[in-house]
Design a protein around this motif. Structure first.
Motif, PDB file in Angstrom:
ATOM      1  N   ALA A 102       0.872  -1.362  -0.024  1.00  0.00           N
ATOM      2  CA  ALA A 102      -0.157  -0.078  -0.215  1.00  0.00           C
ATOM      3  C   ALA A 102       0.777   1.252  -0.081  1.00  0.00           C
ATOM      4  O   ALA A 102       0.297   2.308  -0.722  1.00  0.00           O
ATOM      5  N   ALA A 103       2.127   1.103   0.821  1.00  0.00           N
ATOM      6  CA  ALA A 103       2.885   2.531   0.868  1.00  0.00           C
ATOM      7  C   ALA A 103       3.649   2.489  -0.382  1.00  0.00           C
ATOM      8  O   ALA A 103       3.723   3.678  -0.758  1.00  0.00           O
ATOM      9  N   HIS A 154      -3.741   3.751  -6.477  1.00  0.00           N
ATOM     10  CA  HIS A 154      -4.819   4.256  -5.176  1.00  0.00           C
ATOM     11  C   HIS A 154      -5.758   2.836  -4.896  1.00  0.00           C
ATOM     12  O   HIS A 154      -5.959   2.571  -3.883  1.00  0.00           O
ATOM     13  N   SER A 209      -3.382   0.654  -2.871  1.00  0.00           N
ATOM     14  CA  SER A 209      -3.283   0.928  -1.584  1.00  0.00           C
ATOM     15  C   SER A 209      -4.394   0.613  -0.677  1.00  0.00           C
ATOM     16  O   SER A 209      -4.621   0.109   0.006  1.00  0.00           O
ATOM     17  N   ALA A 211      -4.311  -2.502   2.099  1.00  0.00           N
ATOM     18  CA  ALA A 211      -4.653  -1.920   3.548  1.00  0.00           C
ATOM     19  C   ALA A 211      -5.866  -2.823   3.962  1.00  0.00           C
ATOM     20  O   ALA A 211      -5.643  -3.102   5.275  1.00  0.00           O
ATOM     21  N   VAL A 216      -8.594   4.580   3.783  1.00  0.00           N
ATOM     22  CA  VAL A 216      -7.630   4.963   2.892  1.00  0.00           C
ATOM     23  C   VAL A 216      -8.218   5.395   1.580  1.00  0.00           C
ATOM     24  O   VAL A 216      -7.476   6.330   0.805  1.00  0.00           O
ATOM     25  N   THR A 228      -6.519   8.839  -0.558  1.00  0.00           N
ATOM     26  CA  THR A 228      -6.226   8.846  -1.807  1.00  0.00           C
ATOM     27  C   THR A 228      -7.109   9.289  -2.809  1.00  0.00           C
ATOM     28  O   THR A 228      -6.957   9.338  -4.054  1.00  0.00           O
TER      29      THR A 228
END
Length: 388
Positions: A171-172, A286, A289, A293, A326, A330
């Protein structure tokens, strides 16, 4: 007295004839009594022999007297000395024959072995190591099989933590750059290939694991070369080629037909999972991510000590909540809830598969870590493109 032996049917009159042993009466009297007392026998049970052709095998041995059973010394030395003295005193007389000494009989039944103390559950490891010969100590999986319990053993909190760490890395790194995303993705593909083979009971299977991992690397290179616009062709192309290579690998094997079929299926599925994990590389950053997550949170919630049904519901709610959180960061917005929930469902499916059929500790730390993320990769790619 005539020197001729007795002939005819008249009873014998007179003194003893030539064949009579004058020492027979003496031996049968005093000496027999003395010898029997010294040797530990009853004189009434002593055999009277008539010549030198008496067979000891045809007569039963007498029982040992009570004093002999009580531990008194046996009379064998005195018996041999008495026979030598008797032979020296009466050289012409036959040697007195003694009864054979009864020998103590060994016990026919061995003493029962002492039962080994049962080891307590706290003295045993939770799971045995992955070895060719198996672990000599009983594991939780073996105990479950003996007790007839369910073959499902969930990985637990430690593999869930590793899954969460790997998901957060995906995700990062996804919004940073594609080449940054490749690093955790390659690690995910390697763990997926090894864990699937071990989950199917095939170990060591170095050729199959290497082939499946190479398929994932080939798909990564194809996606990086073709770009996100050509992801389907970049993924399906290596998938078809690796299915053919898996078939060729099993045809060269010298194993039995059944084992070759098992190996073929394990190799194809392992390569497919490793290649499909490349979907993270081809999906929108996105969406990656949000989905990664959501998988991380869902697996952590599933590892909590809760009833199964409650744990599943909590996991799905946590995945949807992570998608919303998240997605808000994003720019995905409320669509992140649907994407997170879908990724959470795929994560629970992978978690369930890694828990099936009495998995070992090695399976939990490979398939248990990787399958939730690998199973969610195609959904993240599809929904990421659909939700825009």
């Amino acid at each position: 007295m005539s020197d001729q032996p007795y002939q005819g049917g008249q009873p014998y009159q007179g003194g003893p004839y030539e064949g009579y042993d004058p020492y027979q009466q003496q031996w049968s009297g005093y000496d027999q009594q003395q010898y029997g007392q010294q040797a530990g026998y009853d004189p009434q049970l002593t055999q009277h022999w008539q010549g030198q052709t008496w067979e000891t095998q045809t007569h039963a041995s007498v029982q040992m007297p009570a004093q002999a059973e009580a531990g008194y010394p046996q009379p064998q030395p005195f018996e041999g000395q008495y026979q030598q003295q008797y032979a020296a005193a009466y050289p012409a007389a036959p040697q007195p024959h003694t009864q054979p000494q009864p020998q103590p009989q060994p016990q026919s039944e061995p003493a029962p072995a002492a039962a080994a103390p049962e080891a307590g559950p706290e003295d045993e490891p939770a799971y045995g190591p992955a070895t060719l010969g198996g672990n000599a100590r009983i594991t939780d999986a073996q105990r479950a099989r003996l007790e007839g319990r369910s073959p499902i053993i969930e990985p637990g909190m430690q593999p869930a933590l590793l899954t969460a760490v790997l998901g957060l890395l995906l995700a990062a790194t996804a919004p940073v750059a594609s080449f940054a995303l490749v690093v955790p993705l390659v690690l995910l593909q390697a763990v997926t290939a090894a864990g699937w083979f071990r989950l199917n009971g095939m170990w060591p299977a170095r050729q199959g694991i290497a082939l499946a991992f190479a398929g994932g690397l080939a798909a990564d290179v194809a996606v990086l070369a073709a770009g996100r616009d050509h992801v389907p062709a970049a993924i399906l192309g290596p998938l078809g080629v690796w299915v053919l290579l898996s078939l060729v690998l099993q045809l060269r094997s010298h194993a039995s037909p059944d084992e070759r079929m098992y190996g073929l299926m394990a190799t194809v599925v392992s390569a497919a999972l490793s290649i499909l994990a490349t979907g993270y590389l081809g999906a929108d950053p996105h969406a990656v991510s949000v989905g990664a997550a959501a998988v991380a949170v869902a697996v952590l919630a599933r590892a909590l000590p809760l009833p199964t049904l409650v744990s599943v519901v909590v996991s799905l709610m946590a995945a949807a909540g992570a998608g919303i959180a998240v997605g808000g960061m994003t720019g995905t917005g409320a669509k992140g809830a649907a994407l997170g929930a879908a990724a959470g469902v795929c994560a629970l499916i992978g978690h369930r598969v890694a828990s099936y059929d009495y998995p070992s500790r090695f399976v939990h730390f490979t398939a248990g870590v990787a399958l939730p993320l690998s199973a969610a990769a195609p959904v993240v790619w599809v929904l990421g493109r659909a939700l825009g």
